[in-house]
Design an enzyme around this catalytic site. Structure first.
Site, PDB file in Angstrom:
ATOM      1  N   GLU A   1      33.084  33.688  62.562  1.00  0.00           N
ATOM      2  CA  GLU A   1      32.740  33.057  61.166  1.00  0.00           C
ATOM      3  C   GLU A   1      31.738  31.795  61.230  1.00  0.00           C
ATOM      4  O   GLU A   1      32.026  31.157  62.177  1.00  0.00           O
ATOM      5  CB  GLU A   1      34.074  32.574  60.710  1.00  0.00           C
ATOM      6  CG  GLU A   1      34.894  33.578  59.898  1.00  0.00           C
ATOM      7  CD  GLU A   1      36.193  32.720  59.210  1.00  0.00           C
ATOM      8  OE1 GLU A   1      36.645  33.354  58.123  1.00  0.00           O
ATOM      9  OE2 GLU A   1      36.554  31.578  59.654  1.00  0.00           O
ATOM     10  N   CYS A   2      30.691  31.752  60.626  1.00  0.00           N
ATOM     11  CA  CYS A   2      29.630  30.807  60.497  1.00  0.00           C
ATOM     12  C   CYS A   2      29.200  30.324  61.876  1.00  0.00           C
ATOM     13  O   CYS A   2      28.560  31.221  62.521  1.00  0.00           O
ATOM     14  CB  CYS A   2      30.409  29.476  59.917  1.00  0.00           C
ATOM     15  SG  CYS A   2      29.053  28.391  59.213  1.00  0.00           S
ATOM     16  N   GLY A   3      29.583  29.411  62.625  1.00  0.00           N
ATOM     17  CA  GLY A   3      29.172  28.937  63.953  1.00  0.00           C
ATOM     18  C   GLY A   3      29.727  29.940  64.893  1.00  0.00           C
ATOM     19  O   GLY A   3      28.774  30.378  65.824  1.00  0.00           O
TER      20      GLY A   3
END
EC number: 6.3.5.9
Length: 436
Positions: free
Chosen positions: A327-329
């Site tokens: 997720e994201c990073g």
């Protein structure tokens, strides 16, 4: 029976978090059990809440969650003496289009739960106008009740008097006034507050805030203004499917943005979670059946991640036979490369073709509704997932099969589709809930 309050403000940056932490610790110091919640999609404040109260805090979100899910989450406050919900942004700030049970505004939670609002007002650069702002917020929405205000960053006794008088004339209770006190300011970072675990003296900081607020705020008056509250009976659980039976979860300073309610829901559904630290060059548990990389600040640790050969090799071996999701990073780390703010390009895991850069900051912020075009751990094709995206990276390349059709809160299709390649999947948004 618990006493419920919402801590809000006309805008961000006024002091909601500091007041929430101070009230929670001050009441705890007086022998009360305090339960905190965070309205809206913030992964950082709940950790500060837990540090102040000794009890886990979770997010409640009217855009992503229905009333039953919110009722289930707040039911953990049933055995508390005081329940505080810290708002996000301004009291009525949400998105233009309604979500599951509201627009994501703090006011939705206040009205839904019947909890009065304590407004934090920063009258810097103004005087009588502060009363007009407070009165406008009080009268804007009939179902939202204003308990009173706490003034923050008051310049002098004369300034306080100029602000207090019109508030009193308007029938708005002033619980206290806080003079400027830099020692209790919480440090900032580009995604918001620095994480609680990064501050070795967080306990001392909260204690000082509690002492300062107790000196200047009538804690008993605030408590009397709270609404008696008991949780709804038979509140349903969250509509959350764990990504696997045994989950290897990356967890350290680079991978810490995961909503507490998600982890609790996974465990409640019978999943086991084992954590590992990529920054310590640890590989995911070989006995796990899925690996999950949350977001965080990988751009601040990109060199160390790139040098963590055991982590990257172990992740690649894991992904040969089992699902890996980021997720994201975490999604960025699954990609081929990440360029940091100084323009240095770092090799990442290479499980996906995604390449991102922080050399030119561009903010991506908002709620996301994704309809899966391909499966991801815990969710099948066609699942509608609600989440929130907040980062400053730019996509250089996103060549793999799109994971989903992703819309923002207005219904507009966005380019951050997420990706799938083999066993690896990733999204720029952080999952909050699945539509029932």
């Amino acid at each position: 029976m618990a006493a419920g309050l919402v801590i809000s403000a006309p805008a961000s940056g006024v002091g909601k978090t500091t007041l929430t932490l101070a009230l929670a610790r001050a009441w705890r110091n007086r022998g009360l059990n305090v339960q905190c919640f965070k309205s809206g999609p913030d992964y950082i404040d709940p950790a500060f809440h837990a540090a102040a109260t000794g009890r886990a805090s979770v997010n409640i979100d009217s855009w992503a969650m229905d009333r039953a899910e919110i009722a289930h989450l707040v039911s953990r406050g049933a055995n508390a003496d005081v329940v505080l919900a810290e708002g996000s942004m301004g009291l009525f700030d949400g998105v233009a289009a309604r979500g599951v049970s509201g627009t994501g505004a703090t006011a939705d939670i206040a009205e839904m739960l019947g909890w009065p609002v304590v407004l934090v007002i920063d009258p810097s650069g103004q005087a009588q106008t502060a009363a007009a702002i407070a009165a406008g917020l009080r009268d804007y929405r009939a179902g939202v009740r204003l308990a009173g205000v706490v003034l923050n960053r008051v310049a002098s006794p004369r300034h306080e008097d100029l602000v207090r008088r019109p508030l009193n004339d308007a029938g708005i209770a002033v619980f206290g006034a806080l003079p400027r006190h830099a020692e209790i300011s919480l440090p900032k970072r580009h995604l918001g507050l620095v994480q609680a675990e990064e501050q070795v003296e967080i306990g001392k900081l909260i204690d000082e805030a509690a002492r300062f607020v107790a000196e200047h705020v009538d804690l008993e008056a605030v408590l009397r203004a709270a609404a008696s509250w008991a949780p709804q009976s038979g509140a349903n659980g969250l509509n959350v499917t764990p990504p696997g039976q045994r989950i290897a979860l990356a967890r350290d300073a680079a991978f810490s943005f995961v909503y507490p309610h998600m982890l609790e829901a996974w465990r409640a559904a019978g999943a086991e979670i084992s954590t590992f630290s990529p920054l310590a060059d640890e590989a995911p548990d070989a006995s796990a059946d899925v690996c999950w990389l949350p977001g965080g600040y990988p751009e601040l640790h990109a060199g160390k991640i790139a040098a963590s050969a055991r982590f990257r090799d172990g992740l690649r071996v894991f992904a040969e036979t089992r699902p890996v999701h980021g997720e994201c990073g975490g999604y960025m780390v699954l990609g081929i490369a990440l360029t940091d703010a100084d323009g240095v390009r770092h090799e990442m895991a290479g499980l996906l073709g995604l390449e991102t850069s922080f050399a030119k900051r561009r903010m991506h912020l908002g709620y996301r509704l994704a309809e899966l075009a391909a499966p991801m751990p815990g969710h099948q094709v066609g699942a509608r997932l609600r989440g929130h995206e907040f980062h400053y990276s730019t996509i250089i390349a996103q060549p793999d099969t799109p994971l989903a059709v992703v819309h923002d809160a207005t219904g507009t299709v966005i380019a951050e589709t997420g990706s799938r390649r083999g066993q690896a999947t990733g999204t720029f948004f952080h999952l909050i809930a699945e539509d029932r």
